[in-house]
Scaffold this motif. Structure first.
Motif, PDB file in Angstrom:
ATOM      1  N   CYS A   1       0.719  -1.175  -0.239  1.00 55.02           N
ATOM      2  CA  CYS A   1      -0.027  -0.047   0.103  1.00 55.02           C
ATOM      3  C   CYS A   1       0.881   1.295  -0.091  1.00 55.02           C
ATOM      4  CB  CYS A   1      -1.104  -0.167   1.155  1.00 55.02           C
ATOM      5  SG  CYS A   1       0.125   0.116   2.843  1.00 55.02           S
TER       6      CYS A   1
ATOM      7  N   CYS B   1       1.408   3.469   2.332  1.00 54.24           N
ATOM      8  CA  CYS B   1       1.509   4.159   3.773  1.00 54.24           C
ATOM      9  C   CYS B   1       2.906   4.256   3.900  1.00 54.24           C
ATOM     10  CB  CYS B   1       0.927   3.378   4.694  1.00 54.24           C
ATOM     11  SG  CYS B   1      -0.643   3.075   4.889  1.00 54.24           S
TER      12      CYS B   1
ATOM     13  N   VAL C   1      -1.526   4.124   8.488  1.00 52.12           N
ATOM     14  CA  VAL C   1      -2.260   2.834   8.277  1.00 52.12           C
ATOM     15  C   VAL C   1      -3.252   3.097   7.495  1.00 52.12           C
ATOM     16  CG1 VAL C   1      -1.824   1.531  10.347  1.00 52.12           C
ATOM     17  CG2 VAL C   1      -3.857   3.175  10.312  1.00 52.12           C
ATOM     18  N   CYS C   2      -3.780   2.057   6.466  1.00 51.32           N
ATOM     19  CA  CYS C   2      -4.903   2.480   5.667  1.00 51.32           C
ATOM     20  C   CYS C   2      -5.380   1.062   5.394  1.00 51.32           C
ATOM     21  CB  CYS C   2      -4.387   2.713   4.258  1.00 51.32           C
ATOM     22  SG  CYS C   2      -3.637   1.210   3.314  1.00 51.32           S
TER      23      CYS C   2
ATOM     24  N   CYS D   1      -3.679  -2.175   4.511  1.00 49.23           N
ATOM     25  CA  CYS D   1      -2.604  -2.878   5.930  1.00 49.23           C
ATOM     26  C   CYS D   1      -3.275  -3.076   7.138  1.00 49.23           C
ATOM     27  CB  CYS D   1      -1.339  -1.974   5.781  1.00 49.23           C
ATOM     28  SG  CYS D   1      -1.472  -0.260   6.333  1.00 49.23           S
TER      29      CYS D   1
HETATM   30 ZN   LIG Z   1      -1.451   1.158   4.357  1.00 49.18          ZN
END
Ligand SMILES: [Zn+2]
Length: 495
Positions: free
Chosen positions: A34, A36, A48-49, A52
């Motif tokens: 990702c 991040c 974070v997203c 993840c």
């Molecule tokens: Zn992430």
């Protein structure tokens, strides 16, 4: 109390077989699957997203920079780069792993079948690499309320997912037999060489104490001619010295058990930094079934040969070759070079020489006075508040006769205290050698007048007596005279 054998006796009886698994955190800008950030030290759970954190429906995309870095590591370790490779899911439950599986590589690693050569005690050892694969790191669990930060005695546990999904490269060696009593040193030399290789590639800062290089040490013992014994795996050994100590400890512990007719359990052990012991952790008697299966959300990778060759052409000079070249350039003996390497001073000395000073001058300061200061303050040499350019300037002032070594050490005080470059410090603190011969002659005349008996001795041919007068002049000039010049003036006057 664990029973331990004497190390030397243990390796007379048993043959150790080593194995090393190393995890290296890549310093890519973004995480493995990702976008991040990977910056260390941010507020918990701010990087974070949905990907993840594994929220439903989120889809991963592999990080090209991480794949490139892994291929470069594989090439630098003389590996074959896969033509076809894919990620797999390694299923297990752990609170710091939001997906309940780790995206890793299983049957199809990116790089295989390499080697690293190390030299210990003048003997060469080839450590063969089984595989280099790419995976993602887990989050971090913090146990609160207990005395030790461990789960035992803790009242609550908190999870920080900032680290979850940071690209991690795992490098696994094949078993390394044949090291005999030198097993601890070979393990250390391999880890140091691996660290230097990866550092030279510029894909990770490989700092063991910060956990960007983490090492698991496998060890088994067998009697000569017997099959290899059952191995233990000592986890998260976080310094080169600890790698060596962990191997040594396991040899002593396992040999005592075998002598007593007991068996070695295949288990995970934890290295205790404070005592140098290893302690039993999770038993591996029952193999964990990770239910690996191919990751359906990521495309397979087929690194083109052109791309691989392109990356190969970008590899830096191997650290081993570089050390040999610099040792020859600097005319250092093997022992001296080893001291440079052990002090982690190679780069510092190279930069100091590049800034215009002689190799011997650069080696003298970094291995002598500056190493002593670093030891005193418990810092790494490179962390001292003095740059290679400043060390070159300092030695330049010594070469020009503007500083003697004693004054130069006082100039170092000033540089380390943030007072500027050596020339500024010398000017501000009034530390330059007195080169005004008129002033020196006056000081010599005064010393002769104050020590008539000594002067007579020198007149009578006892030149060794000049030391007393030199001492008096140095005292009078607060150490700022050049002793050689003073001696010459004295002898000129008295003979
Ligand atoms: Zn992430």
């Amino acid at each position: 109390m664990t029973k331990l054998n004497d190390y030397d006796k243990a390796v007379e009886t048993y043959e150790p077989v080593l194995g090393l698994e190393t995890h290296i955190e890549l310093d890519t800008n973004t995480k493995m699957f990702c976008g991040c950030s990977t910056t260390f030290g941010a507020e918990p759970n701010t990087q974070v997203c949905p990907v993840c954190l594994a929220l439903p429906g989120a889809l991963p995309v592999a990080n090209k920079a991480a794949i490139e870095a892994t291929i470069k590591i594989g090439l630098a370790l003389n590996c074959r780069i896969a033509e076809w490779t894919r990620f797999a899911r390694k299923n297990y439950f752990y609170p710091d792993m939001p997906k309940n599986f780790q995206t890793s590589q299983y049957e199809e690693p990116l790089c295989e079948e390499g080697y690293v050569d190390v030299t210990v005690d003048g003997k060469e050892y080839r450590v063969e690499i089984e595989r280099v694969h790419l995976e993602e790191d887990t989050g971090k669990t913090l146990h609160m309320g207990g005395a030790t930060g461990r789960i035992h005695g803790a009242t609550e546990s908190l999870v920080d997912y900032n680290r979850a999904g940071i690209p991690l490269v795992e490098i696994v060696t094949k078993p390394v037999p044949g090291t005999g009593a030198l097993a601890p040193e070979v393990a250390r030399a391999y880890t140091a060489e691996l660290r230097d290789i990866v550092r030279a590639l510029g894909v990770s800062d490989v700092r063991m104490e910060q956990g960007s290089l983490r090492c698991d040490v496998n060890l088994s013992l067998n009697l000569p001619g017997d099959e290899w014994g059952t191995r233990t795996e000592t986890k998260n050994v976080n310094s080169l010295r600890s790698v060596e100590r962990a191997v040594r400890y396991e040899v002593r512990r396992q040999s005592a058990l075998l002598d007593a007719g007991e068996r070695i359990f295949q288990e995970t052990r934890h290295f205790q930094e404070a005592t140098g012991e290893t302690r039993a952790g999770r038993s591996k008697e029952e193999a964990t079934d990770y239910r690996y299966f191919p990751e359906p959300d990521l495309a397979v990778m087929e690194p083109s040969r052109e791309w691989v060759e392109q990356l190969r052409s970008e590899l830096p000079e191997p650290p081993r070759k570089r050390r040999e070249r610099l040792q020859a350039d600097w005319s250092l003996g093997d022992k001296e070079m080893q001291s440079v390497v052990n002090a982690d001073a190679l780069q510092l000395i190279e930069s100091t020489v590049a800034a215009g000073t002689s190799p011997s001058g650069a080696v003298k300061w970094w291995l002598g006075e500056l190493s002593r200061r670093a030891n005193e303050s418990g810092e790494e040499l490179a962390a001292l508040a003095i740059t290679p350019t400043q060390v070159a300037q300092l030695q330049g002032m010594v070469d020009d006769g503007r500083l003697n070594d004693k004054l130069a050490r006082q100039v170092i005080d000033g540089v380390l205290a943030g007072e500027g470059d050596p020339a500024d410090v010398a000017a501000k603190r009034g530390l330059e050698v007195v080169s005004d011969t008129g002033a020196l002659e006056k000081a010599v005349d005064e010393a002769i007048a104050a020590n008539p008996a000594v002067a007579d001795k020198i007149r009578g041919g006892t030149h060794a007596a000049a030391g007393v007068l030199i001492g008096a002049v140095m005292k009078a000039t607060k150490g700022q005279a050049d002793a050689g010049t003073v001696r010459q003036i004295i002898l000129d006057k008295l003979s």
